[in-house]
Structures are given as C-alpha cells and as structure tokens.
Design an enzyme around this catalytic site. Structure first.
Site, PDB file in Angstrom:
ATOM      1  N   ASN A 190       0.767  -1.233   0.000  1.00  0.00           N
ATOM      2  CA  ASN A 190       0.000   0.000   0.000  1.00  0.00           C
ATOM      3  C   ASN A 190       0.802   1.291   0.000  1.00  0.00           C
ATOM      4  OD1 ASN A 190      -2.621  -1.319   0.252  1.00  0.00           O
ATOM      5  ND2 ASN A 190      -1.862  -1.917   2.268  1.00  0.00           N
ATOM      6  N   TYR A 191       2.077   1.233   0.336  1.00  0.00           N
ATOM      7  CA  TYR A 191       2.818   2.483   0.501  1.00  0.00           C
ATOM      8  C   TYR A 191       4.038   2.638  -0.386  1.00  0.00           C
ATOM      9  CZ  TYR A 191      -0.084   3.500   4.521  1.00  0.00           C
ATOM     10  OH  TYR A 191      -1.149   3.777   5.315  1.00  0.00           O
ATOM     11  N   LEU A 192       4.572   1.525  -0.858  1.00  0.00           N
ATOM     12  CA  LEU A 192       5.819   1.620  -1.606  1.00  0.00           C
ATOM     13  C   LEU A 192       5.551   1.611  -3.101  1.00  0.00           C
ATOM     14  CD1 LEU A 192       7.851  -0.849   0.606  1.00  0.00           C
ATOM     15  CD2 LEU A 192       7.796   1.649   0.701  1.00  0.00           C
TER      16      LEU A 192
END
Length: 649
Positions: free
Chosen positions: A606-608
């Site tokens: 979800n973030y990278l």
DNA sequence: ACAGTGACTTAGCATTAGTGTT
DNA sequence: AACACTAATGCTAAGTCACTGT
C-alpha cells in the site's frame, strides 16, 4: 479509438511466449490469462486491452470477448506468434467527470451457505440438562460454540452483547428458560465442530480435489465481471457469512450478532445494457441500480455499525491499478514541493494564531512520524483509538531532557486496529514549546489539538498542492525512505540472497516508520530453532567438505596425476557450494529474526511505489519474483511493465 | 462550521494452499 | 503418503476523505 503501431519483442515465460511492446508512450505486455491459458491479455499503463491472434488484432476489440465461441480457434494459434510481428493496439477510452465505466456485467454475489442444523446427538445443555433449541437460536449458539476456545468468549462485554442478541433469536419459551449465560453448556457443540474440522483435514485427496474443482467453478462463474472491454477479477464476491462480531481491541460491540445477508438486503450495480444478475429463485434484490460514477458491483448495509459493505474489483483490475498509480504520482508531486511545505509549517510554528500553530505542529508529526490523519470517531461505537488530529493530552509526555537528548516527546497511544504506537522523539524547541502551550490548563482526556480536525488540515493541504491530503505524506515518506534505504544498503559486491536481505531491511525501515506491527507468529520460536538446526547441519557439512578437500589436496600433491587434480577441483566446488548454501541460510535467519514483530506486507502493498522495487530489481539483476509473489505481480503489473532501471521516485 | 453518509484504501490475523521432508 | 512447516490468500474491520444538506 485510435490505433497505435509498435514492435513486439519476444521473451520466454513459463514456456509461453510473452511479448513486450515498448513505444515511447505506452508499454504493452501480453500475457497468459490465469483464467484461461489460451487467451492472452495485453496491458498498457492506461488500461487493459484484449487481443487474440495476428489476424484479429487489427480488428476492434469486442465486448464479451470471452463469451464469444468463435475465438476458440485462437487457442492453438497464439502461443506461436512469430517474432516481431507488428500489431495494432488501441488506446483505451479515458473517462472524465467521475464516470468509472460504460459497461458493467456480473453475476451478483455468492451467498453464505444456509445453516445446517446440528445432528440430534449433539446437544446443548442448560443448567446441566439437555435442551433442544429452535433452529434460529441454535444457529446463533453455534457461533458462540465455535469461538469457545477464544479468550474473548470470557470477556464481559462480549458475553453481554452476545447474550442480548442471542435472546432476540429465541422463541418465547426459550427466552423464559435461558436467562443466564453461565448456565449454558456449549462444549458438546464445540467438540463436534472440532471433530468436523479434523475430518475435513483428513479427507481423501479425491474429495479435496472435488472441492477444489467446485471452488474453481464458482470462481469462474462469480469471480469475474466484464467492465468495458475487459474480463476483470472480483475481489470479494462472497457475501460475509453470519457470525459474532469481533472488533479489534476493546470494542464495545464485540459479541454482537452479525446478521445473515439475504438477497433482499442487496443492491446490485451494473450497466443498463448488461444482462442483470438473477437473485436466487423465489427472492428479489433490494434494488438494481446503474450508477457508473462508482466502482462497486454489489452493496449491502451491515447491522453492527450500520455501514455499507461493497463488492469491488481485485487489485489487478484496471480500475484499481490506475488509481494506485495515480496515488504514487500524487506522492511524487509532493516530493517536488515538500521542501517548501516544510519551510512553511516551520514558519507557522511562530504564528500568532493558535489554530495555525496547532495545524503546523500536527502536520510536522504527520510528516516526520508518518502518523495517520486521525478523524474523530463516535464515542461508544468503536474502540478508543486515535490518529494525529485526534491525539489527546494523555497520549503524549514532554521531557525537556531525557536520555541525554533535549526536548523529547513520548508518544503512547492506540492507533488504527488498536495497534500501540510508542515512540520517543526529540523535537525542535519550538515544537516543544508549542506542545506545552497546547497542553496548558487541559485535562488528560482533552484534545491536544483543540482547534484542529482532519477536515481543516486537509483543506489547508489542498491549498498547498492539488490533491494533497494527510495520507499522501505517509505514501511519500514510505516510498522515499525505501528508495533512499535501497541506495544506502545495496552492496554491489554481494550475491543475490544478501541483496534481498538488504531489500527487506529497506522495506523494514519503512514498516517501522509506518508502525506496521504484527504479533510474533505462534510458531516463531519453533521455526527459528528449525532453521538454526539446519544451519548447524550445514556447518558440519561444510567442515566435512573442507576436510575432504584437504585430503584430496594432499593426495594430489603425492600422486601428481590428472585424476587427483580433478578430484581437488571437484571438492573445491563442493566446498564453495556448501558455503553458499550456509550463507543463504544464515541470511534467512537474520531476516526472520529482524522481522519477528514487523509486518512488511502492508507497506509493500500500500505504501511503496512498486516502480522503485522493479527498478531496483532490474538494476541489480534480481528476478522480480524474489520481491513480489504472483498476486503482487498481478497487482503491480502496470509498474513491472512501466519502470526501467533508471526509475526515480 | 458540522454532522452524517458513502466510497474507497489500508490493516492484521485466520485459514488454506503449497512445498519440502520423512 | 503422511506430515510439518511456510507462504499465500482470504476475510473483514477500521481507517481516510469527499460530499451533502443544514
């Protein structure tokens, strides 16, 4: 539709041809569809295209392509597409003003299987005496029985909520009789379910195979939809079965009955010109609507919080992939103006206005510590958790000096999913003074930022940059941290396993930043031990190999013939091989140990920005499969397709 | 403002599938 | 073939954030 020409470059993958087309603007990847090995799918950054064989590629893509039996012929043709054929591809239509699709067709949801009554020998006891329950009451009782081994069935709130909802399902007679949960004996039911799950495990291979095939049929039938020209995988096409609600943390509603969802609760969303899904015989949908401004296929209202649940598409779908890509592009735009924003909020720490100071300090936390925005929540409806804007005085402690550092703020609060956030951070003097000011004359349970909420904060952020919200900082800081850590940790000299350890360490730095924790796996100690004994065995093996090498060398020195020289070479290779294996195991052990309480999955998913990882893989010659498993590769197909080794976040 | 709603992303844990070992 | 363990997937709760109507 505009037609584009391009070259097809051939690669080999899983024995099937894979073609990559890399023009200036679009990258196209044509790959085998997992759902049907004979049909191929092409992707672009901007959407998914279908095409079949060289004769057909110049024709328009067709709706319901998969249903069209005339393409049967494609089957034998495609895997042997010649080298470098020129193909035509179409740019997908892009939608504006909130339109998400033009055509949507699906089969509706799969409902939970109906309740199966207990066999008559499995009894429920009240006050020591067997008691036959009505079907409705029995079903709810089985939900409790299935959880008997869980700690939370001992919790007061859980039991109270359960008992209250259970009694609602009872007949008048049952209600008058069953008045005390402590007199209820569910053990026989519990044993029965345990036995059943054992039996399921012990099923023959054939039976397991049958179930698998049945599942596959359901998947093929209900697990896909047609959205515009594409057959897309649905994420959660099964309706959540009834049961007892278990929220995370100290949830006031734990133990409540989660109702069974019926067709009459379901709103179906599809396009007017599609074949509408049929409700099960004898039932009807609550509503069939045709709203192409939303992405969901099915929705219903859940009875615990009264919120809406949705059936949506899989992350591999165009609609999710594009959104994901967009998210990272927003974060990259933040990169360009983050310095300016940081200077700005530092200035704002000095503002005359309290609301601006609070906003600036909160933003500093969000930026520096990757805190979540922190919406306010309805008290008593959910567990008591907070994010940045909803922090209370009790959640921080100020230390002018601590452990040799000045101006230390200690955070201790429960965040999303009731995961504890504990951190001691030295902050700038101005921040510290501001915090003291914010806390003046307040009770412990007062809001730290009483002049701020997420709405105010996001409105401010929107003015700083188009599309900027609090969560963009998390995405930005996570991705930039990965990129920077990869640069720092990757060692040219090292072999692939060591490089992957470096990758995982970079990933871990992000997970720590974002506070992605996990309970240490139950089998952690055991699996660590196993690995250690493997390492020990490998060490012994290495010692043996070395000894053998030594004696072979000695032998060669005496005999001086070709044969013994060769033997030395062989032994040398053996030693090398074992050394490498040992090293691999040791790396694995380090990685696992460091990962004990840290969950890498959430940040990875979800973030990278996946393009950072793809670029890193390409740069160092690491197969992307080592970093992303099959599902992840499907989700990040756009990035795998798009990023070359020079990609910079 | 601000409360309420709706749509969508993010989250950790439980279960299942898959793989290697005995 | 059975078993043990790991890795992947499924599940669904819990967030974020925009929008609406007052």
């Amino acid at each position: 539709m505009r037609s584009l020409d391009g070259k097809v470059k051939k690669e080999k993958e899983n024995g099937f041809a894979r073609y990559a087309w890399t023009p200036h603007l679009f990258c196209v990847l044509i790959c085998k569809l997992p759902a049907d090995p004979f049909l191929y799918k092409a992707s672009t950054h901007f959407g998914w295209l279908f095409f079949c064989s060289p004769q057909h590629v110049k024709s328009e893509p067709e709706d319901n392509f998969y249903y069209s039996p005339k393409y049967e012929k494609v089957i034998t043709f495609l895997p042997c597409l010649p080298h470098s054929v020129r193909v035509s591809l179409w740019e997908e239509e892009r939608y504006t003003d909130g339109v998400k699709w033009k055509f949507l067709e699906h089969k509706g949801p799969v409902f939970a299987p109906p309740y199966e009554p207990l066999p008559s020998h499995v009894k429920f006891y009240y006050d020591g005496k067997p008691m036959k329950l009505s079907l409705e009451a029995e079903e709810v009782a089985t939900f409790f029985a299935k959880m008997l081994d869980h700690e939370y069935t001992t919790k007061d709130i859980f039991r109270k909520n359960f008992f209250k909802d259970w009694r609602k399902e009872m007949t008048a007679e049952e209600k008058s009789k069953i008045t005390d949960l402590t007199k209820c004996d569910f053990t026989e039911m519990s044993e029965y379910f345990k036995a059943q799950s054992e039996a399921r495990k012990a099923m023959t291979k054939e039976d397991k195979q049958k179930i698998k095939e049945e599942n596959e049929r359901t998947l093929q039938q209900y697990g896909f939809c047609i959205m515009d020209n594409h057959r897309e995988r649905i994420a959660n096409f099964r309706i959540e079965p009834p049961g007892l609600f278990r929220g995370r943390g100290d949830h006031p509603k734990m133990g409540m009955l989660k109702r069974r969802i019926r067709p009459e609760d379901i709103i179906v969303n599809c396009s007017k010109d599609s074949k509408h899904p049929e409700p099960p015989p004898g039932t009807r949908w609550k509503e069939v609507r045709h709203d192409n401004k939303v992405t969901w296929l099915v929705s219903w209202t859940e009875n615990i919080q009264g919120s809406i649940k949705y059936i949506m598409l899989n992350p591999s779908s165009r609609i999710k992939g594009e959104k994901d890509w967009q998210k990272y592009e927003t974060a990259r735009r933040l990169k360009k103006c983050v310095d300016h924003i940081r200077n700005q909020y530092r200035e704002d720490w000095k503002s005359k206005e309290m609301r601006i100071r609070q906003r600036a300090v909160a933003l500093y936390f969000i930026d520096k510590l990757a805190l979540r925005a922190g919406n306010e929540k309805e008290e008593g409806e959910t567990a008591d958790t907070v994010g940045c804007c909803s922090l209370r005085v009790e959640h921080i402690s100020l230390y002018p000096e601590k452990d040799g550092q000045e101006y230390v703020v200690e955070f201790d609060f429960l965040g999303k999913d009731s995961i504890r956030y504990y951190n001691k951070v030295p902050v700038e003097k101005r921040v510290f003074k501001n915090l003291q000011l914010f806390m003046e004359n307040k009770e412990l349970d007062d809001d730290l930022f009483d002049r701020l909420n997420t709405s105010i904060l996001n409105k401010h952020l929107q003015e700083l940059m188009d599309g900027l919200t609090a969560k963009v900082f998390r995405t930005y800081n996570a991705s930039i941290t990965l990129q920077q850590q990869l640069k720092e940790l990757t060692n040219v000299e090292e072999n692939i396993p060591a490089k992957i350890l470096s990758y995982n360490r970079a990933n871990r730095a992000v997970a720590i930043l974002c506070n992605h924790q996990r309970a240490p796996p139950k089998t952690f100690e055991k699996s660590m031990q196993n690995l250690q004994s493997k390492i020990d065995a490998k060490r012994d093996q290495l010692a043996d190999a070395k000894r053998e090498l030594k004696s072979a060398k000695a032998d060669a020195k005496v005999r001086k013939d070709e044969k013994s020289k060769k033997a030395v070479e062989t032994k040398k290779k053996a030693v090398q091989r074992v050394e490498e294996q040992l090293m691999k195991l040791e790396v694995q052990a380090t990685d696992r140990e460091e990962n004990k309480q840290i969950a890498l999955g959430t940040s990875k998913l979800n973030y990278l920005d996946p393009r950072i990882s793809v670029a890193w893989c390409k740069k160092w010659g690491i197969p992307v499969e080592k970093i992303y498993n099959k599902t992840q590769r499907e989700k990040f197909a756009w990035a795998i397709d798009m990023a070359d080794q020079d990609f910079e976040f």
